[in-house]
Design a protein around this motif. Structure first.
Motif, PDB file in Angstrom:
ATOM      1  N   LEU A 138     -28.111   4.186 -66.146  1.00  0.00           N
ATOM      2  CA  LEU A 138     -27.799   3.271 -65.042  1.00  0.00           C
ATOM      3  C   LEU A 138     -26.837   2.172 -65.476  1.00  0.00           C
ATOM      4  N   GLU A 139     -25.811   2.558 -66.227  1.00  0.00           N
ATOM      5  CA  GLU A 139     -24.797   1.620 -66.687  1.00  0.00           C
ATOM      6  C   GLU A 139     -23.617   1.635 -65.716  1.00  0.00           C
ATOM      7  N   LEU A 140     -23.242   0.459 -65.206  1.00  0.00           N
ATOM      8  CA  LEU A 140     -22.126   0.360 -64.271  1.00  0.00           C
ATOM      9  C   LEU A 140     -20.806   0.401 -65.029  1.00  0.00           C
ATOM     10  N   VAL A 141     -19.905   1.287 -64.620  1.00  0.00           N
ATOM     11  CA  VAL A 141     -18.574   1.406 -65.219  1.00  0.00           C
ATOM     12  C   VAL A 141     -17.564   0.995 -64.150  1.00  0.00           C
ATOM     13  N   ASP A 142     -16.860  -0.124 -64.383  1.00  0.00           N
ATOM     14  CA  ASP A 142     -15.946  -0.678 -63.377  1.00  0.00           C
ATOM     15  C   ASP A 142     -14.672  -1.161 -64.052  1.00  0.00           C
ATOM     16  N   PRO A 143     -13.834  -0.242 -64.542  1.00  0.00           N
ATOM     17  CA  PRO A 143     -12.667  -0.649 -65.329  1.00  0.00           C
ATOM     18  C   PRO A 143     -11.543  -1.290 -64.522  1.00  0.00           C
ATOM     19  N   PHE A 144     -11.568  -1.165 -63.184  1.00  0.00           N
ATOM     20  CA  PHE A 144     -10.432  -1.645 -62.395  1.00  0.00           C
ATOM     21  C   PHE A 144     -10.793  -2.772 -61.419  1.00  0.00           C
ATOM     22  N   GLY A 145     -11.953  -3.372 -61.612  1.00  0.00           N
ATOM     23  CA  GLY A 145     -12.320  -4.517 -60.788  1.00  0.00           C
ATOM     24  C   GLY A 145     -12.767  -4.160 -59.386  1.00  0.00           C
ATOM     25  N   GLY A 146     -13.454  -3.052 -59.241  1.00  0.00           N
ATOM     26  CA  GLY A 146     -13.899  -2.628 -57.916  1.00  0.00           C
ATOM     27  C   GLY A 146     -14.892  -3.586 -57.286  1.00  0.00           C
ATOM     28  N   VAL A 147     -15.829  -4.096 -58.099  1.00  0.00           N
ATOM     29  CA  VAL A 147     -16.815  -5.051 -57.575  1.00  0.00           C
ATOM     30  C   VAL A 147     -16.108  -6.312 -57.090  1.00  0.00           C
ATOM     31  N   ARG A 148     -15.162  -6.786 -57.862  1.00  0.00           N
ATOM     32  CA  ARG A 148     -14.392  -7.985 -57.481  1.00  0.00           C
ATOM     33  C   ARG A 148     -13.690  -7.778 -56.143  1.00  0.00           C
ATOM     34  N   ASP A 149     -12.985  -6.637 -56.013  1.00  0.00           N
ATOM     35  CA  ASP A 149     -12.232  -6.383 -54.785  1.00  0.00           C
ATOM     36  C   ASP A 149     -13.145  -6.145 -53.592  1.00  0.00           C
ATOM     37  N   LEU A 150     -14.297  -5.527 -53.841  1.00  0.00           N
ATOM     38  CA  LEU A 150     -15.235  -5.286 -52.749  1.00  0.00           C
ATOM     39  C   LEU A 150     -15.766  -6.611 -52.212  1.00  0.00           C
ATOM     40  N   HIS A 151     -16.121  -7.521 -53.103  1.00  0.00           N
ATOM     41  CA  HIS A 151     -16.613  -8.833 -52.674  1.00  0.00           C
ATOM     42  C   HIS A 151     -15.505  -9.634 -51.999  1.00  0.00           C
ATOM     43  N   ALA A 152     -14.263  -9.449 -52.449  1.00  0.00           N
ATOM     44  CA  ALA A 152     -13.137 -10.178 -51.850  1.00  0.00           C
ATOM     45  C   ALA A 152     -12.681  -9.544 -50.544  1.00  0.00           C
ATOM     46  N   GLY A 153     -13.127  -8.318 -50.278  1.00  0.00           N
ATOM     47  CA  GLY A 153     -12.718  -7.624 -49.057  1.00  0.00           C
ATOM     48  C   GLY A 153     -11.264  -7.198 -49.084  1.00  0.00           C
ATOM     49  N   VAL A 154     -10.813  -6.725 -50.248  1.00  0.00           N
ATOM     50  CA  VAL A 154      -9.409  -6.336 -50.414  1.00  0.00           C
ATOM     51  C   VAL A 154      -9.325  -4.906 -50.934  1.00  0.00           C
ATOM     52  N   VAL A 155      -8.439  -4.127 -50.342  1.00  0.00           N
ATOM     53  CA  VAL A 155      -8.201  -2.754 -50.776  1.00  0.00           C
ATOM     54  C   VAL A 155      -7.050  -2.753 -51.784  1.00  0.00           C
ATOM     55  N   ARG A 156      -7.347  -2.322 -53.002  1.00  0.00           N
ATOM     56  CA  ARG A 156      -6.333  -2.168 -54.047  1.00  0.00           C
ATOM     57  C   ARG A 156      -6.455  -0.772 -54.648  1.00  0.00           C
ATOM     58  N   THR A 157      -5.425  -0.347 -55.357  1.00  0.00           N
ATOM     59  CA  THR A 157      -5.453   0.948 -56.026  1.00  0.00           C
ATOM     60  C   THR A 157      -5.612   0.721 -57.530  1.00  0.00           C
ATOM     61  N   PRO A 158      -6.242   1.674 -58.255  1.00  0.00           N
ATOM     62  CA  PRO A 158      -6.426   1.499 -59.706  1.00  0.00           C
ATOM     63  C   PRO A 158      -5.104   1.351 -60.458  1.00  0.00           C
ATOM     64  N   GLY A 159      -4.114   2.124 -60.058  1.00  0.00           N
ATOM     65  CA  GLY A 159      -2.786   2.030 -60.665  1.00  0.00           C
ATOM     66  C   GLY A 159      -1.783   1.546 -59.632  1.00  0.00           C
ATOM     67  N   ALA A 160      -0.538   1.922 -59.805  1.00  0.00           N
ATOM     68  CA  ALA A 160       0.489   1.539 -58.841  1.00  0.00           C
ATOM     69  C   ALA A 160       0.212   2.228 -57.499  1.00  0.00           C
ATOM     70  N   PRO A 161       0.251   1.507 -56.370  1.00  0.00           N
ATOM     71  CA  PRO A 161      -0.001   2.143 -55.074  1.00  0.00           C
ATOM     72  C   PRO A 161       0.925   3.319 -54.796  1.00  0.00           C
ATOM     73  N   SER A 162       2.174   3.214 -55.219  1.00  0.00           N
ATOM     74  CA  SER A 162       3.119   4.303 -54.962  1.00  0.00           C
ATOM     75  C   SER A 162       2.689   5.582 -55.665  1.00  0.00           C
ATOM     76  N   SER A 163       2.142   5.460 -56.874  1.00  0.00           N
ATOM     77  CA  SER A 163       1.671   6.645 -57.591  1.00  0.00           C
ATOM     78  C   SER A 163       0.446   7.233 -56.902  1.00  0.00           C
ATOM     79  N   SER A 164      -0.464   6.356 -56.476  1.00  0.00           N
ATOM     80  CA  SER A 164      -1.681   6.822 -55.801  1.00  0.00           C
ATOM     81  C   SER A 164      -1.332   7.548 -54.507  1.00  0.00           C
TER      82      SER A 164
END
Length: 492
Positions: A138-164
Motif C-alpha cells: 500500500l505504498e503510494l507512487v506519485d512521481p508527477f505530482g498527481g495528488v497536488r494537481d488533484l487538490h488544485a483542480g488542474v489537469v496536467r500531463t506527466p510530460g509535454a502535453p504535445s507528446s501526450s
C-alpha cells in the motif's frame, strides 16, 4: 513515497480483492499496483467498481496467477497486454507495464511492454491518473505530482502535453471530459496544446469520440466541458454545429448570444432531471444533448428582417436534421438519434400557447407527437427559458404550468399516452366490406384525426362517422357502380 494508511491520505475502505491480488502476485514473484482512475478516486472518497492494475507480469503469467481465483476472465485485450476478469462484483483489468504511442497516420496504438512502474506511469494521460498504489504494501507512487494537481483542480500531463496528445489524441477530449466530471480546469500549457493539435482528433474512430462525448455530457458540469471543446477548437471537428453557434455571434446585438444561451439551457436541463424514482432520472443523455443541440438550426436559418429584427424560421426542423446527421456520423444507435432529434424538432411547439391558448385537440396532438418523450419535452421546454425579463419568464412558466394541468386533466378522461382511433383496422374492414390495402390506412388516419379533434366517441358514433366518410371516397362510388352493373347483368 507515502504509505496509504499513514494517516496523511484519507480514503474509503479498500475492497478485499485489492490486497488479495497484491499478495497473490507477490507470492508468484511479480509486482502489482493499483493504478490510474481507481487511485484518483480514493482521494475523492469513493471506490469504483472498475479496478485497473499494472504489473511486470506478461499476459500468460497474469493468467497463471488469477485462474481459479477470479469468477470469470477474458483475453480480449491480450494483444495490448490486458487480461480482464470479474471477482466479487468488481470488473478488473490487469495490464503489463507498457509504453504506448500512435503512428501519426494510424488510429491503432503501437504497443511495447515496459519493465518499470514509473515508465508505465509516465505514458499515462494526466498526472492525476499517473499515481499508483504498490501492493500489497500500500505504498503510494506519485512521481508527477498527481495528488497536488488533484487538490488544485488542474489537469496536467506527466510530460509535454504535445507528446501526450500525439500518442493518443483522444486525451484532448478526455481533458474536457474531466472538466465536466471533476469540476477541474486545464493548465495553460495543456490548453495551448489542445488548440495547436485539435486537428489530430480526426485520426480517432467515431466510436471512441462518441463514448468520450457521452461521458462529458453526463458529467456534473457538461457546459464547462463543452465550452472547453469549443474554445480549444476541438468542437469544430467533433461537433461543428455547436462550434458554429459560437461563430454566429451578433456584433450588433440584434438577437441573443445563441451559443451562451445553449450552454445555459444545458445547465438548466441538468437541474430539471429527477432522482432515480422520477420520470427523468439524471444524468439523462437524451435530455442533455437535446438541450445542447436545440438551436443548431439557427445559423442556417438566420434572416434579418426589414424592421431590423432577426428571425430563425423553421430552425427547429433544420436543427433536428443537423442533429440526426451529426449523431449518425458519431455512430449513435438509431433509438438515441431519433429521440434527441425529435426533441429538437418539438422544442418550439409550446410557444404561442400562452398567448392564444390551445384547443383540446391541440393538447392531444402535443402529447401524441411527444409520445414517450413527453416528460423530457416538458423539461427541455422549461429549460429553454433563459430571458432576464422576470415578467416574461413568469408568464411562460405560468403558461406551461397551465398546459401540464390540462394534459393531466385530459389524461384522467382519456388515454392520452396511447391515443388510437375508436375503431381498429379489423373493424374498419368489416364495416366497409373491404380488404387490406391503402384505403384501410386512409380510413384509420381519418378516424385518428377525428379522435384528436373531438375526443373519444362511442362505437355507434365512430361507425356513423366512418360510413359518412366512406360515402365521399372514390372507392365507395366505384364499388357501388360495379354492384349495380352486376345486378343489371343478372336481370338480363
Amino acid at each position: 513515497m507515502a504509505h496509504l494508511f499513514d494517516g496523511s491520505v484519507p480514503h474509503p475502505p479498500l475492497p478485499g480483492v485489492i490486497p488479495q491480488l497484491g499478495e497473490m502476485f507477490q507470492a508468484a514473484g511479480f509486482e502489482l499496483s493499483l493504478v490510474g482512475g481507481p487511485v484518483r478516486d480514493l482521494f475523492l472518497g469513493r471506490v469504483s467498481p472498475d479496478l485497473d492494475f499494472t504489473t511486470d507480469a506478461r499476459p500468460d503469467d497474469i493468467l497463471s496467477v488469477v485462474r481459479g481465483w477470479c469468477d470469470a476472465y477474458w483475453e480480449i485485450g491480450r494483444e495490448f497486454g490486458t487480461i480482464g476478469m470479474r471477482k466479487d462484483g468488481f470488473q478488473i483489468e490487469i495490464t503489463t507495464y507498457r509504453a504506448e504511442a500512435y503512428d501519426p497516420e494510424s488510429r491503432k496504438p503501437v504497443v511495447a511492454f515496459g519493465e518499470k512502474l514509473e515508465d508505465d506511469l509516465y505514458r499515462r494521460d494526466f498526472t492525476m491518473n499517473s499515481m499508483a498504489l504498490r501492493l500489497p504494501q500500500l505504498e503510494l507512487v506519485d512521481p508527477f505530482g498527481g495528488v497536488r494537481d488533484l487538490h488544485a483542480g488542474v489537469v496536467r500531463t506527466p510530460g509535454a502535453p504535445s507528446s501526450s496528445f500525439s500518442d493518443d489524441p483522444l486525451r484532448m477530449m478526455r481533458a474536457a471530459r474531466f472538466a465536466s466530471q471533476l469540476d477541474v480546469t486545464v493548465a495553460p500549457e495543456v490548453f495551448d496544446a489542445m488548440k495547436d493539435m485539435a486537428g489530430r482528433i480526426e485520426i480517432i474512430s467515431a466510436e471512441r469520440v462518441r463514448d468520450e462525448l457521452v461521458k462529458l455530457i453526463n458529467g456534473r458540469s457538461p457546459a464547462a466541458g463543452m465550452d472547453l471543446l469549443v474554445e480549444s477548437g476541438l468542437a469544430g471537428y467533433v461537433l461543428p454545429e455547436v462550434a458554429a453557434l459560437k461563430l454566429e455571434m451578433d456584433e450588433h446585438h440584434r438577437h441573443k448570444d445563441v451559443y451562451q444561451h445553449s450552454l445555459t439551457v444545458l445547465r438548466q436541463a441538468c437541474e430539471q432531471e429527477t432522482g432515480p424514482d422520477g420520470p427523468v432520472p439524471g444524468p439523462d443523455f437524451i435530455l442533455r444533448f437535446a438541450a445542447l443541440m436545440h438551436d443548431v438550426g439557427k445559423p442556417a436559418t438566420r434572416r434579418f428582417e426589414p424592421a431590423g429584427s432577426v428571425s430563425f424560421l423553421h430552425h427547429d426542423v433544420v436543427g433536428a436534421k443537423l442533429t440526426a446527421k451529426r449523431m449518425k456520423a458519431l455512430r449513435f444507435d438509431n433509438d438515441t438519434i431519433k429521440a434527441v432529434s425529435r426533441l429538437v424538432e418539438l422544442h418550439m411547439r409550446f410557444y404561442g400557447y400562452g398567448d392564444a391558448g390551445w384547443s383540446d385537440s391541440a393538447v392531444r396532438r402535443y402529447v401524441t407527437d411527444a409520445g414517450p418523450l413527453l416528460e423530457r419535452l416538458h423539461r427541455l421546454t422549461r429549460s429553454d427559458v433563459t430571458t432576464r425579463n422576470r415578467r416574461k419568464a413568469e408568464r411562460l412558466a405560468f403558461a406551461y404550468d397551465d398546459l401540464e394541468e390540462r394534459i393531466a386533466k385530459l389524461a384522467e378522461q382519456e388515454e392520452l399516452a396511447s391515443i388510437r382511433p375508436d375503431l381498429d383496422g379489423s373493424q374498419i374492414m368489416e364495416l366497409l366490406g373491404i380488404r387490406p390495402g391503402p384505403v384501410v390506412g386512409r380510413a384509420y388516419r381519418y378516424l385518428l384525426e377525428e379522435r384528436m379533434e373531438n375526443g373519444p366517441a362511442s362505437p355507434g358514433e365512430a361507425e356513423a362517422k366512418l360510413r359518412a366518410w366512406w360515402q365521399e371516397q372514390p372507392e365507395s362510388r366505384q364499388e357501388t357502380g360495379e354492384a349495380e352493373l352486376n345486378k343489371t347483368e343478372e336481370n338480363s
